[in-house]
Scaffold this motif. Structure first.
Motif, PDB file in Angstrom:
ATOM      1  N   THR A 161       2.563   6.554  -6.898  1.00 35.68           N
ATOM      2  CA  THR A 161       1.529   7.346  -7.550  1.00 35.68           C
ATOM      3  C   THR A 161       1.733   8.832  -7.306  1.00 35.68           C
ATOM      4  O   THR A 161       1.552   9.659  -8.220  1.00 35.68           O
ATOM      5  CB  THR A 161       0.133   6.916  -7.059  1.00 35.68           C
ATOM      6  OG1 THR A 161      -0.025   5.507  -7.275  1.00 35.68           O
ATOM      7  CG2 THR A 161      -0.967   7.660  -7.805  1.00 35.68           C
ATOM      8  N   HIS A 214       0.838  -1.202   0.000  1.00 40.91           N
ATOM      9  CA  HIS A 214       0.000   0.000   0.000  1.00 40.91           C
ATOM     10  C   HIS A 214       0.877   1.258   0.000  1.00 40.91           C
ATOM     11  O   HIS A 214       0.650   2.201  -0.760  1.00 40.91           O
ATOM     12  CB  HIS A 214      -0.897  -0.025   1.236  1.00 40.91           C
ATOM     13  CG  HIS A 214      -2.076   0.883   1.176  1.00 40.91           C
ATOM     14  ND1 HIS A 214      -3.150   0.761   2.023  1.00 40.91           N
ATOM     15  CD2 HIS A 214      -2.360   1.962   0.387  1.00 40.91           C
ATOM     16  CE1 HIS A 214      -4.049   1.701   1.749  1.00 40.91           C
ATOM     17  NE2 HIS A 214      -3.575   2.445   0.777  1.00 40.91           N
ATOM     18  N   MET A 253      -6.257   7.970  -1.369  1.00 44.96           N
ATOM     19  CA  MET A 253      -5.220   6.957  -1.178  1.00 44.96           C
ATOM     20  C   MET A 253      -4.464   7.187   0.122  1.00 44.96           C
ATOM     21  O   MET A 253      -4.199   6.243   0.878  1.00 44.96           O
ATOM     22  CB  MET A 253      -4.246   6.970  -2.367  1.00 44.96           C
ATOM     23  CG  MET A 253      -4.857   6.479  -3.670  1.00 44.96           C
ATOM     24  SD  MET A 253      -3.749   6.736  -5.093  1.00 44.96           S
ATOM     25  CE  MET A 253      -2.459   5.534  -4.719  1.00 44.96           C
ATOM     26  N   ASN A 282      -6.712   6.250   2.974  1.00 43.56           N
ATOM     27  CA  ASN A 282      -6.778   4.788   3.077  1.00 43.56           C
ATOM     28  C   ASN A 282      -5.548   4.239   3.794  1.00 43.56           C
ATOM     29  O   ASN A 282      -5.659   3.373   4.679  1.00 43.56           O
ATOM     30  CB  ASN A 282      -6.862   4.158   1.689  1.00 43.56           C
ATOM     31  CG  ASN A 282      -8.201   4.382   1.009  1.00 43.56           C
ATOM     32  OD1 ASN A 282      -9.167   4.798   1.639  1.00 43.56           O
ATOM     33  ND2 ASN A 282      -8.244   4.120  -0.288  1.00 43.56           N
ATOM     34  N   THR A 334       2.401   1.761  -3.284  1.00 45.08           N
ATOM     35  CA  THR A 334       1.373   2.233  -4.212  1.00 45.08           C
ATOM     36  C   THR A 334       1.201   3.744  -4.109  1.00 45.08           C
ATOM     37  O   THR A 334       1.159   4.458  -5.118  1.00 45.08           O
ATOM     38  CB  THR A 334       0.027   1.541  -3.910  1.00 45.08           C
ATOM     39  OG1 THR A 334       0.175   0.132  -4.064  1.00 45.08           O
ATOM     40  CG2 THR A 334      -1.070   2.044  -4.828  1.00 45.08           C
ATOM     41  N   VAL A 335       1.100   4.226  -2.880  1.00 48.13           N
ATOM     42  CA  VAL A 335       0.917   5.662  -2.659  1.00 48.13           C
ATOM     43  C   VAL A 335       2.149   6.441  -3.088  1.00 48.13           C
ATOM     44  O   VAL A 335       2.054   7.461  -3.792  1.00 48.13           O
ATOM     45  CB  VAL A 335       0.591   5.938  -1.178  1.00 48.13           C
ATOM     46  CG1 VAL A 335       0.574   7.440  -0.897  1.00 48.13           C
ATOM     47  CG2 VAL A 335      -0.768   5.321  -0.809  1.00 48.13           C
ATOM     48  N   SER A 373      -6.834   1.471  -2.880  1.00 53.33           N
ATOM     49  CA  SER A 373      -5.806   2.434  -3.285  1.00 53.33           C
ATOM     50  C   SER A 373      -5.099   1.998  -4.559  1.00 53.33           C
ATOM     51  O   SER A 373      -4.721   2.830  -5.388  1.00 53.33           O
ATOM     52  CB  SER A 373      -4.783   2.621  -2.158  1.00 53.33           C
ATOM     53  OG  SER A 373      -5.343   3.362  -1.085  1.00 53.33           O
ATOM     54  N   ARG A 422      -8.202  11.651  -5.854  1.00 56.41           N
ATOM     55  CA  ARG A 422      -7.751  10.265  -5.771  1.00 56.41           C
ATOM     56  C   ARG A 422      -6.531  10.133  -4.857  1.00 56.41           C
ATOM     57  O   ARG A 422      -6.446   9.196  -4.048  1.00 56.41           O
ATOM     58  CB  ARG A 422      -7.443   9.735  -7.176  1.00 56.41           C
ATOM     59  CG  ARG A 422      -8.706   9.454  -7.994  1.00 56.41           C
ATOM     60  CD  ARG A 422      -8.429   9.255  -9.469  1.00 56.41           C
ATOM     61  NE  ARG A 422      -9.608   8.780 -10.189  1.00 56.41           N
ATOM     62  CZ  ARG A 422     -10.623   9.558 -10.534  1.00 56.41           C
ATOM     63  NH1 ARG A 422     -10.598  10.863 -10.237  1.00 56.41           N
ATOM     64  NH2 ARG A 422     -11.666   9.049 -11.170  1.00 56.41           N
ATOM     65  N   GLY A 448      -4.707   4.232  -7.776  1.00 49.67           N
ATOM     66  CA  GLY A 448      -3.393   4.475  -8.358  1.00 49.67           C
ATOM     67  C   GLY A 448      -3.364   4.160  -9.844  1.00 49.67           C
ATOM     68  O   GLY A 448      -2.753   4.890 -10.637  1.00 49.67           O
TER      69      GLY A 448
END
Length: 403
Positions: free
Chosen positions: A262, A255, A289, A292, A258-259, A331, A285, A335
């Motif tokens: 992105t 996660h 994220m 989250n 991912t953040v 998320s 978005r 992304g």
């Protein structure tokens, strides 16, 4: 972040793991992704650094750092490579089985070499025919020559082709609550063999989670873990107390990646003469994220901290796995939306993050299983809480500085 304090010990561990992940693991990710090759030496290096024994009491040679430290370790590895985070957690899981149900002789025999990185254990429970339903397993063990003869084929075994000690649950009676038992089985015993070479998977490429076959394997009586009939409790307690938080930590590491990837993409990519990150639709978005991830992080570390303090926390651990998977995949979808068509190409980290996030659905119980368990717990119809049966505040629950 949670009820306890982040100590100097935690910060030092985080720095050590991040350096290892970025210098030793990151350069191999592209090869793992392209080939699916299992990085045996990386997994064993994690073990040799003592990280599999992070929760093992120092009396047995372990770090005694507790569950918050364990979660931090897995998260940092998974942030760089989900497969390596998965590998670390898979061998930490059976540590709880030995610690909670092992005799003192078994603890002294197995925990020190695990802590030293000479033994890598894994948990062998799932079967093709039964999945998460332990009562449906068909693998059997029968008494023979002062021990047991084991016949079983276990699937989705984490570190299947790397581990040298298997914690196996098999049927020892036809039915009833005491029909399953647990055994410690060395990988070099006659009749123990992986069924086939590791098969490259959609996600967690580089992590070995295959099939191990036990064909007429003789196991001595002293390798029975707990009493005859304790197998369901051995497996369930380890899954609740270690598995939920472990898998939540893998989800959180993916996660975070991912953040981070992105945010970096949105800041670097231009649209209409300005960074993509300045578009309100993209900011919506990105903000979701981040929200989250913050929620998932708080839920996970709170549960791990409660476990370190010996608090009643079975529900919190189940929820940590549930929330981290659900918000992590949410998320990952956001992304991909920010990356748009660019996210479909394998040279973009978001493509790997998207796949790895979804790999966390089934292990240690699907989201449906977690919700079912939480409902039964709330209704008072569930099993006794393992966190109370094995409640013992760890040394790590008391803030300590590295000396």
């Amino acid at each position: 972040m949670f009820g306890g304090d982040i100590t100097g010990r935690h910060e030092q561990l985080k720095a050590e793991v991040r350096e290892f992940a970025e210098t030793e693991v990151a350069p191999r990710v592209a090869h793992m992704e392209a080939t699916g090759a299992v990085e045996h030496d990386l997994a064993w290096e994690i073990a040799r650094r003592g990280w599999i024994g992070i929760t093992i009491d120092p009396a047995y040679g372990g770090m005694g750092a507790g569950h918050v430290a364990k979660v931090l370790l897995i998260e940092e590895l998974a942030r760089v490579c989900g497969a390596m985070g998965a590998a670390a957690q898979a061998s930490q899981l059976p540590v709880a089985m030995i610690d909670n149900f092992g005799s003192e002789d078994q603890r002294r025999r197995w925990l020190p070499p695990i802590a030293a990185g000479d033994v890598m254990p894994t948990i062998d429970v799932t079967e093709e025919v039964s999945g998460s339903q332990l009562g449906g397993m068909q693998g059997r063990a029968r008494r023979h020559r002062g021990g047991w003869v084991l016949n079983a084929a276990k699937t989705h075994v984490g570190n299947s082709h790397i581990a040298n000690l298997h914690c196996v649950v098999a049927r020892t009676a036809d039915s009833g609550p005491g029909s399953l038992s647990a055994f410690l089985v060395e990988s070099d015993r006659e009749g123990v063999s992986p069924l086939r070479p590791p098969v490259p998977a959609m996600a967690l490429r580089g992590f070995s989670f295959g099939t191990v076959v036990f064909g007429d394997v003789w196991v001595p009586e002293e390798n029975l873990l707990g009493a005859d009939g304790d197998g369901r409790d051995v497996a369930d307690s380890a899954s609740v107390l270690n598995g939920r938080a472990n898998l939540g930590a893998v989800s959180l590491g993916v996660h975070r990646a991912t953040v981070e990837t992105t945010l970096a993409f949105a800041a670097a990519r231009e649209r209409y003469g300005k960074p993509l990150s300045e578009l309100s639709s993209v900011q919506q978005r990105l903000g979701q994220m981040v929200s989250n991830m913050m929620t998932a992080q708080t839920v996970l570390y709170t549960a791990a901290d409660m476990l370190d303090r010996g608090a009643r926390c079975d529900g919190h651990l189940m929820n940590a796995k549930l929330v981290n998977y659900e918000l992590g995949t949410a998320s990952a979808k956001l992304g991909m939306e920010v990356h748009a068509a660019s996210g479909l190409f394998t040279d973009r980290p978001i493509e790997r993050c998207f796949r790895d996030a979804h790999a966390m659905f089934a292990p240690a119980g699907t989201s449906d299983v977690q919700r079912l368990r939480l409902a039964r717990l709330a209704l008072g119809t569930g099993q006794p809480e393992w966190s109370q049966l094995f409640a013992a505040p760890t040394r790590a629950a008391v803030p300590q500085e590295v000396g």
